[in-house]
Scaffold this motif. Structure first.
Motif, PDB file in Angstrom:
ATOM      1  N   GLY A 137       0.500  -1.511   0.034  1.00  0.00           N
ATOM      2  CA  GLY A 137      -0.154  -0.150   0.168  1.00  0.00           C
ATOM      3  C   GLY A 137       0.546   1.425  -0.076  1.00  0.00           C
ATOM      4  O   GLY A 137       0.014   2.629  -0.184  1.00  0.00           O
ATOM      5  N   PHE A 138       1.890   1.035  -0.112  1.00  0.00           N
ATOM      6  CA  PHE A 138       3.206   1.992   0.127  1.00  0.00           C
ATOM      7  C   PHE A 138       3.698   1.952  -1.561  1.00  0.00           C
ATOM      8  O   PHE A 138       4.426   0.963  -2.275  1.00  0.00           O
ATOM      9  CB  PHE A 138       4.198   2.212   1.140  1.00  0.00           C
ATOM     10  CG  PHE A 138       3.331   2.640   2.452  1.00  0.00           C
ATOM     11  CD1 PHE A 138       3.333   3.218   2.847  1.00  0.00           C
ATOM     12  CD2 PHE A 138       2.466   1.284   3.781  1.00  0.00           C
ATOM     13  CE1 PHE A 138       3.047   4.348   4.234  1.00  0.00           C
ATOM     14  CE2 PHE A 138       2.115   1.681   4.401  1.00  0.00           C
ATOM     15  CZ  PHE A 138       2.703   2.464   5.283  1.00  0.00           C
ATOM     16  N   ASP A 139       4.289   3.531  -1.935  1.00  0.00           N
ATOM     17  CA  ASP A 139       4.750   3.536  -3.022  1.00  0.00           C
ATOM     18  C   ASP A 139       6.453   4.283  -2.488  1.00  0.00           C
ATOM     19  O   ASP A 139       6.847   3.852  -1.051  1.00  0.00           O
ATOM     20  CB  ASP A 139       4.262   5.181  -3.600  1.00  0.00           C
ATOM     21  CG  ASP A 139       3.582   5.428  -4.082  1.00  0.00           C
ATOM     22  OD1 ASP A 139       3.203   4.258  -4.796  1.00  0.00           O
ATOM     23  OD2 ASP A 139       3.327   6.257  -4.666  1.00  0.00           O
ATOM     24  N   GLN A 168       6.883   5.523   1.318  1.00  0.00           N
ATOM     25  CA  GLN A 168       5.728   6.687   1.294  1.00  0.00           C
ATOM     26  C   GLN A 168       4.174   6.857   0.986  1.00  0.00           C
ATOM     27  O   GLN A 168       3.624   5.780  -0.071  1.00  0.00           O
ATOM     28  CB  GLN A 168       6.184   7.654   0.063  1.00  0.00           C
ATOM     29  CG  GLN A 168       5.963   9.357   0.288  1.00  0.00           C
ATOM     30  CD  GLN A 168       6.593  10.463  -0.252  1.00  0.00           C
ATOM     31  OE1 GLN A 168       7.856   9.670  -1.113  1.00  0.00           O
ATOM     32  NE2 GLN A 168       7.352  11.336   0.429  1.00  0.00           N
ATOM     33  N   ASN A 169       3.468   7.314   1.364  1.00  0.00           N
ATOM     34  CA  ASN A 169       1.645   7.705   1.445  1.00  0.00           C
ATOM     35  C   ASN A 169       1.713   7.718  -0.322  1.00  0.00           C
ATOM     36  O   ASN A 169       2.612   9.060  -0.903  1.00  0.00           O
ATOM     37  CB  ASN A 169       1.114   7.591   2.207  1.00  0.00           C
ATOM     38  CG  ASN A 169      -0.727   8.439   1.295  1.00  0.00           C
ATOM     39  OD1 ASN A 169      -0.880   8.869   0.730  1.00  0.00           O
ATOM     40  ND2 ASN A 169      -0.921   7.702   2.847  1.00  0.00           N
ATOM     41  N   HIS A 171      -1.118   9.009  -2.198  1.00  0.00           N
ATOM     42  CA  HIS A 171      -1.409  10.002  -2.774  1.00  0.00           C
ATOM     43  C   HIS A 171      -0.298  11.219  -2.351  1.00  0.00           C
ATOM     44  O   HIS A 171      -0.580  12.811  -2.664  1.00  0.00           O
ATOM     45  CB  HIS A 171      -2.650  10.741  -1.498  1.00  0.00           C
ATOM     46  CG  HIS A 171      -3.164  11.641  -1.777  1.00  0.00           C
ATOM     47  ND1 HIS A 171      -2.589  12.825  -1.380  1.00  0.00           N
ATOM     48  CD2 HIS A 171      -5.049  12.333  -2.122  1.00  0.00           C
ATOM     49  CE1 HIS A 171      -3.371  13.939  -1.824  1.00  0.00           C
ATOM     50  NE2 HIS A 171      -4.460  13.292  -2.025  1.00  0.00           N
ATOM     51  N   ASN A 173       3.022  11.529  -1.744  1.00  0.00           N
ATOM     52  CA  ASN A 173       3.917  10.858  -3.359  1.00  0.00           C
ATOM     53  C   ASN A 173       3.766  11.717  -4.616  1.00  0.00           C
ATOM     54  O   ASN A 173       4.824  12.150  -5.047  1.00  0.00           O
ATOM     55  CB  ASN A 173       4.585   9.628  -3.106  1.00  0.00           C
ATOM     56  CG  ASN A 173       5.556   8.607  -3.960  1.00  0.00           C
ATOM     57  OD1 ASN A 173       6.562   9.831  -4.436  1.00  0.00           O
ATOM     58  ND2 ASN A 173       5.659   8.275  -4.833  1.00  0.00           N
ATOM     59  N   VAL A 226       8.172   2.269   8.029  1.00  0.00           N
ATOM     60  CA  VAL A 226       7.188   3.032   7.939  1.00  0.00           C
ATOM     61  C   VAL A 226       7.562   5.116   8.220  1.00  0.00           C
ATOM     62  O   VAL A 226       7.084   4.602   9.461  1.00  0.00           O
ATOM     63  CB  VAL A 226       6.126   2.756   7.211  1.00  0.00           C
ATOM     64  CG1 VAL A 226       5.215   4.141   6.750  1.00  0.00           C
ATOM     65  CG2 VAL A 226       5.718   1.404   6.612  1.00  0.00           C
ATOM     66  N   THR A 228       7.077   8.027  10.408  1.00  0.00           N
ATOM     67  CA  THR A 228       6.072   9.064  10.492  1.00  0.00           C
ATOM     68  C   THR A 228       5.828  10.914   9.421  1.00  0.00           C
ATOM     69  O   THR A 228       3.995  10.987   9.010  1.00  0.00           O
ATOM     70  CB  THR A 228       5.794   9.331  11.524  1.00  0.00           C
ATOM     71  OG1 THR A 228       6.510  10.277  12.570  1.00  0.00           O
ATOM     72  CG2 THR A 228       5.674   7.694  12.498  1.00  0.00           C
ATOM     73  N   ASN A 252       3.432  11.413   6.741  1.00  0.00           N
ATOM     74  CA  ASN A 252       2.861  10.529   5.589  1.00  0.00           C
ATOM     75  C   ASN A 252       2.010  10.078   5.320  1.00  0.00           C
ATOM     76  O   ASN A 252       1.582   8.917   5.603  1.00  0.00           O
ATOM     77  CB  ASN A 252       4.110   9.664   6.072  1.00  0.00           C
ATOM     78  CG  ASN A 252       4.444   8.279   4.830  1.00  0.00           C
ATOM     79  OD1 ASN A 252       4.434   9.239   3.782  1.00  0.00           O
ATOM     80  ND2 ASN A 252       5.214   7.145   5.563  1.00  0.00           N
ATOM     81  N   CYS A 253       0.566  11.078   5.282  1.00  0.00           N
ATOM     82  CA  CYS A 253      -0.464  10.724   5.171  1.00  0.00           C
ATOM     83  C   CYS A 253      -1.186  11.340   3.887  1.00  0.00           C
ATOM     84  O   CYS A 253      -0.578  12.331   3.506  1.00  0.00           O
ATOM     85  CB  CYS A 253      -1.075  11.256   6.515  1.00  0.00           C
ATOM     86  SG  CYS A 253      -1.027  13.072   6.820  1.00  0.00           S
ATOM     87  N   PRO A 254      -2.419  11.238   3.400  1.00  0.00           N
ATOM     88  CA  PRO A 254      -2.439  12.233   2.282  1.00  0.00           C
ATOM     89  C   PRO A 254      -2.473  13.920   2.867  1.00  0.00           C
ATOM     90  O   PRO A 254      -3.065  14.242   3.857  1.00  0.00           O
ATOM     91  CB  PRO A 254      -3.789  11.433   2.527  1.00  0.00           C
ATOM     92  CG  PRO A 254      -4.080  10.437   2.901  1.00  0.00           C
ATOM     93  CD  PRO A 254      -3.060  10.114   3.732  1.00  0.00           C
TER      94      PRO A 254
END
Length: 312
Positions: A137-139, A168-169, A171, A173, A226, A228, A252-254
């Motif tokens: 689920g991460f790039d 990286q999330n 969205h 990235n 991962v 934060t 590290n989120c949208p």
């Protein structure tokens, strides 16, 4: 819309230094060079004005305690397009430094010819693999961006080592973080040199019991950490000799890509405390003409000098 980070998370308790510069103090050379790396005098390392490390520890080069070797030292990698310090525990880099210039952004390398690959200069116990990212689920988020190094196929290709990558999330990235990378490239139009230091942060937050904890996910069989948050520190060399400092943190989120990048400016001291790295003392060794840009667009060099002098 509120910021996604809180100043209380940028606490001095979090340290990712892991003895930066220790290897250089012990050996006076780079450690464990990869098979594609040149001599210590080659690559970007020889061209960098500063490295974001703390003062090197003073230890003897040999002696009884080191007769069987020391179990771990900071691991520097110097490649065509960047220098990084590798964190074998997190399976990614503590920091990556790259130099951007207008000339370096031009060229016609084939990105399609580049592929993410393991860094075989890292011990197999401590390296990330493509399988770790598959289905996570991460790039595979570049720290030194591929688009920053269009001046040669090899320079761009080197950015695809997984040691230069962190989970990286998607969205983040592909949107807000990408906007920050584009902004960094745009600065080459107005500055003599643009040095960019990028890295992960693992910041504490308060849980329901009122205590602070550092919690982060790991992915894959290699347990790739991962982050934060991510930081990016820009050191801008002005044509007139002035040095300008800009420092950003993104979670590290949208993140709403419409938010102005100024919303993510933080005091450089916050990143230094949270990461265990030092930027300002190293820069001040080369110039006294330093201005740090804050969230309100102003700059203050005097307070930086005072705060770091008080720690000496």
């Amino acid at each position: 819309m509120q910021r996604f980070w809180s100043s209380r998370w940028l606490a001095p308790a979090t340290s990712l230094g892991l003895g930066l510069g220790l290897g250089a103090a012990l050996t006076g050379r780079r450690l464990q060079p990869g098979p594609e790396e040149g001599a210590a005098a080659g690559g970007l390392l020889a061209r960098l004005p500063v490295l974001p490390g703390a003062a090197a520890a003073s230890l003897p080069a040999g002696g009884e305690l080191a007769k069987y070797g020391l179990p771990g030292l900071s691991q520097l990698r110097s490649r065509e397009s960047y220098v990084l310090c590798y964190d074998p525990r997190g399976r990614s880099a503590l920091w990556v430094v790259e130099r951007l210039s207008a000339a370096g952004l031009s060229g016609a390398p084939e990105r399609a010819a580049c592929a993410f690959r393991e860094d075989d200069s890292v011990h197999e116990y401590h390296r990330a693999t493509n399988a770790d990212y598959r289905g996570s689920g991460f790039d595979r988020g570049h720290l030194a961006a591929a688009a920053n190094h269009r001046w040669s196929q090899k320079a761009m290709g080197d950015t695809f080592y997984l040691s230069n990558v962190a989970p990286q999330n998607p969205h983040l990235n592909q949107n807000a973080w990408n906007n920050l990378e584009k902004y960094c490239r745009s600065l080459t139009k107005y500055n003599k040199n643009v040095y960019v230091c990028t890295g992960p942060l693992f910041l504490p937050r308060m849980e329901a019991d009122g205590k602070m904890y550092v919690k982060y996910q790991v992915i894959g069989k290699s347990h790739v950490a991962v982050p934060t948050h991510f930081f990016k520190v820009l050191i801008l060399e002005k044509p007139g000799g002035e040095i300008e400092l800009r420092s950003y943190v993104m979670p590290n989120c949208p993140v709403d890509e419409k938010l102005p990048l100024e919303r993510f400016l933080v005091p450089i001291e916050s990143i230094e405390r949270a990461s265990g790295l030092l930027f300002v003392p190293n820069i001040l060794k080369r110039t006294s003409n330093l201005k740090a840009i804050t969230a309100d667009g102003t700059g203050d060099c005097l307070s930086l000098q005072r705060s770091h002098r008080s720690l000496q």
